[in-house]
Scaffold this active site. Structure first.
Site, PDB file in Angstrom:
ATOM      1  N   GLU A 191      49.037  39.255  47.944  1.00  0.00           N
ATOM      2  CA  GLU A 191      48.727  40.596  47.464  1.00  0.00           C
ATOM      3  C   GLU A 191      49.140  41.633  48.507  1.00  0.00           C
ATOM      4  OE1 GLU A 191      45.485  40.449  44.283  1.00  0.00           O
ATOM      5  OE2 GLU A 191      44.495  40.708  46.199  1.00  0.00           O
ATOM      6  N   GLY A 198      46.134  48.371  43.283  1.00  0.00           N
ATOM      7  CA  GLY A 198      45.508  49.558  42.710  1.00  0.00           C
ATOM      8  C   GLY A 198      46.357  50.816  42.789  1.00  0.00           C
ATOM      9  N   GLY A 232      43.536  43.000  39.221  1.00  0.00           N
ATOM     10  CA  GLY A 232      42.385  43.872  39.460  1.00  0.00           C
ATOM     11  C   GLY A 232      42.162  44.781  38.256  1.00  0.00           C
ATOM     12  N   GLY A 233      42.685  46.000  38.345  1.00  0.00           N
ATOM     13  CA  GLY A 233      42.443  47.026  37.322  1.00  0.00           C
ATOM     14  C   GLY A 233      42.622  46.549  35.891  1.00  0.00           C
ATOM     15  N   ASN A 265      39.926  39.970  39.041  1.00  0.00           N
ATOM     16  CA  ASN A 265      38.998  40.428  40.081  1.00  0.00           C
ATOM     17  C   ASN A 265      38.409  41.758  39.615  1.00  0.00           C
ATOM     18  OD1 ASN A 265      37.696  41.334  42.363  1.00  0.00           O
ATOM     19  ND2 ASN A 265      39.579  41.789  43.509  1.00  0.00           N
ATOM     20  N   TRP A 266      37.145  41.709  39.198  1.00  0.00           N
ATOM     21  CA  TRP A 266      36.533  42.919  38.619  1.00  0.00           C
ATOM     22  C   TRP A 266      36.074  43.899  39.703  1.00  0.00           C
ATOM     23  CZ3 TRP A 266      32.968  41.242  33.929  1.00  0.00           C
ATOM     24  CH2 TRP A 266      33.761  40.548  32.989  1.00  0.00           C
ATOM     25  N   LYS A 267      36.118  43.470  40.948  1.00  0.00           N
ATOM     26  CA  LYS A 267      35.660  44.304  42.083  1.00  0.00           C
ATOM     27  C   LYS A 267      34.245  44.842  41.801  1.00  0.00           C
ATOM     28  CE  LYS A 267      40.441  45.550  42.768  1.00  0.00           C
ATOM     29  NZ  LYS A 267      41.367  46.226  43.621  1.00  0.00           N
ATOM     30  N   HIS A 317      40.097  39.053  50.534  1.00  0.00           N
ATOM     31  CA  HIS A 317      40.739  40.161  49.800  1.00  0.00           C
ATOM     32  C   HIS A 317      40.975  41.324  50.763  1.00  0.00           C
ATOM     33  CE1 HIS A 317      41.364  43.440  46.985  1.00  0.00           C
ATOM     34  NE2 HIS A 317      41.675  42.516  46.091  1.00  0.00           N
ATOM     35  N   GLU A 376      40.582  44.383  50.529  1.00  0.00           N
ATOM     36  CA  GLU A 376      39.512  45.390  50.605  1.00  0.00           C
ATOM     37  C   GLU A 376      38.385  44.916  51.519  1.00  0.00           C
ATOM     38  OE1 GLU A 376      39.030  45.830  46.368  1.00  0.00           O
ATOM     39  OE2 GLU A 376      41.018  46.768  46.294  1.00  0.00           O
ATOM     40  N   SER A 385      48.911  45.504  41.075  1.00  0.00           N
ATOM     41  CA  SER A 385      49.383  46.310  39.941  1.00  0.00           C
ATOM     42  C   SER A 385      50.077  45.482  38.859  1.00  0.00           C
ATOM     43  CB  SER A 385      50.283  47.447  40.431  1.00  0.00           C
ATOM     44  OG  SER A 385      49.541  48.318  41.273  1.00  0.00           O
TER      45      SER A 385
HETATM   46  C1  PEP Z   1      43.249  43.074  43.329  1.00  0.00           C
HETATM   47  O1  PEP Z   1      42.279  43.756  43.561  1.00  0.00           O
HETATM   48  O2  PEP Z   1      43.251  41.903  43.716  1.00  0.00           O
HETATM   49  C2  PEP Z   1      44.391  43.647  42.607  1.00  0.00           C
HETATM   50  C3  PEP Z   1      45.497  42.971  42.552  1.00  0.00           C
HETATM   51  O3  PEP Z   1      44.210  44.898  42.058  1.00  0.00           O
HETATM   52  P1  PEP Z   1      45.206  45.671  41.027  1.00  0.00           P
HETATM   53  O4  PEP Z   1      45.643  44.661  39.994  1.00  0.00           O
HETATM   54  O5  PEP Z   1      44.377  46.766  40.439  1.00  0.00           O
HETATM   55  O6  PEP Z   1      46.356  46.175  41.831  1.00  0.00           O
END
Ligand code: PEP
Length: 252
Positions: free
Chosen positions: A166, A172, A234-235, A9-11, A94, A96, A213
């Site tokens: 999640e 994040g 994500g990151g 997920n590049w957000k 998600h 966010e 994470s």
């Molecule tokens: C996400 O945004 O779905 C996510 C899991 O982010 P991260 O891996 O950065 O915690």
């Protein structure tokens, strides 16, 4: 056996040019890892360009959100039909989106239904906040999000859909859940819940990812858990080497 899947997920990161560059740098390595499915979810503005680059590879493309109407006066929104020309997957619910854009359980359910009707495969995200976790409400919250997200859907709809657990406090933050703790939530509050809600067959068939994470250093520990079928990243999905390493970990 469920095939592992590692989704990125590049957000709201990467211009079109940057997206193409990142895809170019992960494509050859990911193509070699044949036992794992990969889905990458760049921003809307990069989807058409990335789609071209992915042609002939085994990497699937996904979007990060959609609106439930097919078309109309909804300035700024993107419809399932528009996405169906470009992607196979779409992330829905998600945390966010739930937190910053007021995506309610009801809206999430409408989006899941609209995505399925357009032939898209939803990746439905569920997860509790830190406050809910500390109050011992994880199971209740996850099951509520799951039940309302899937309301009105049956066995025939769900085979290709994925769920991502999640925990919001792990997204994040660098503070991942423990692999065993994540597996427990997934087993009890998602897989077993799916068995009663839909059917035992669907519960065994559906892939459930962990997200929060995930990085190369901890990915293997998550993938060794019996009910975790991959990760939503994500990151670390923004770094070519890290995303490839996580995918390799999923290959075992
Ligand atoms: C996400 O945004 O779905 C996510 C899991 O982010 P991260 O891996 O950065 O915690």
């Amino acid at each position: 056996m469920r095939r592992p899947c590692v989704a990125g997920n590049w957000k709201m990161h990467k211009t079109l040019e940057e997206s193409l560059h990142l895809v170019d740098s992960i494509k050859p390595d990911l193509d070699e890892i044949k036992s794992v499915d990969n889905v990458i979810c760049p921003p809307f503005t990069a989807l058409a360009g990335v789609k071209e680059l992915l042609e002939g590879t085994r990497i699937s493309l996904g979007a990060q959100n959609l609106f439930w109407e097919e078309q109309g006066a909804y300035t700024g929104e993107i419809s399932p039909l528009m996405l169906a020309e470009l992607v196979s997957y779409v992330i829905i619910g998600h945390s966010e989106r739930r937190a910053y854009f007021q995506d309610s359980d009801e809206a999430v359910n409408k989006k899941v239904k609209a995505a399925l009707a357009a032939g898209l495969k939803p990746i439905l995200c569920v997860g509790e906040t830190l406050e809910e976790n500390e109050a011992g409400r994880t199971g209740e919250v996850v099951q509520r999000q799951l039940t309302s997200g899937l309301k009105g859907l049956g066995e025939k709809d769900l085979g290709e859909m994925m769920i991502a657990y999640e925990p919001v406090w792990a997204i994040g933050t660098g503070k991942a859940a423990t692999p065993d703790g994540a597996n427990q939530v997934i087993k009890t509050h998602i897989r077993d819940a799916l068995a009663s809600l839909i059917s035992p067959e669907i519960a065994q068939k559906m892939r459930i990812l962990y997200g929060g994470s995930v990085k190369p250093e901890n990915a293997r520990d998550f993938f060794q858990q019996p009910d975790i079928d991959g990760a939503l990243v994500g990151g670390a999905s923004l770094k070519a080497e890290a995303f490839v390493e996580i995918t390799k970990a999923a290959a075992g």
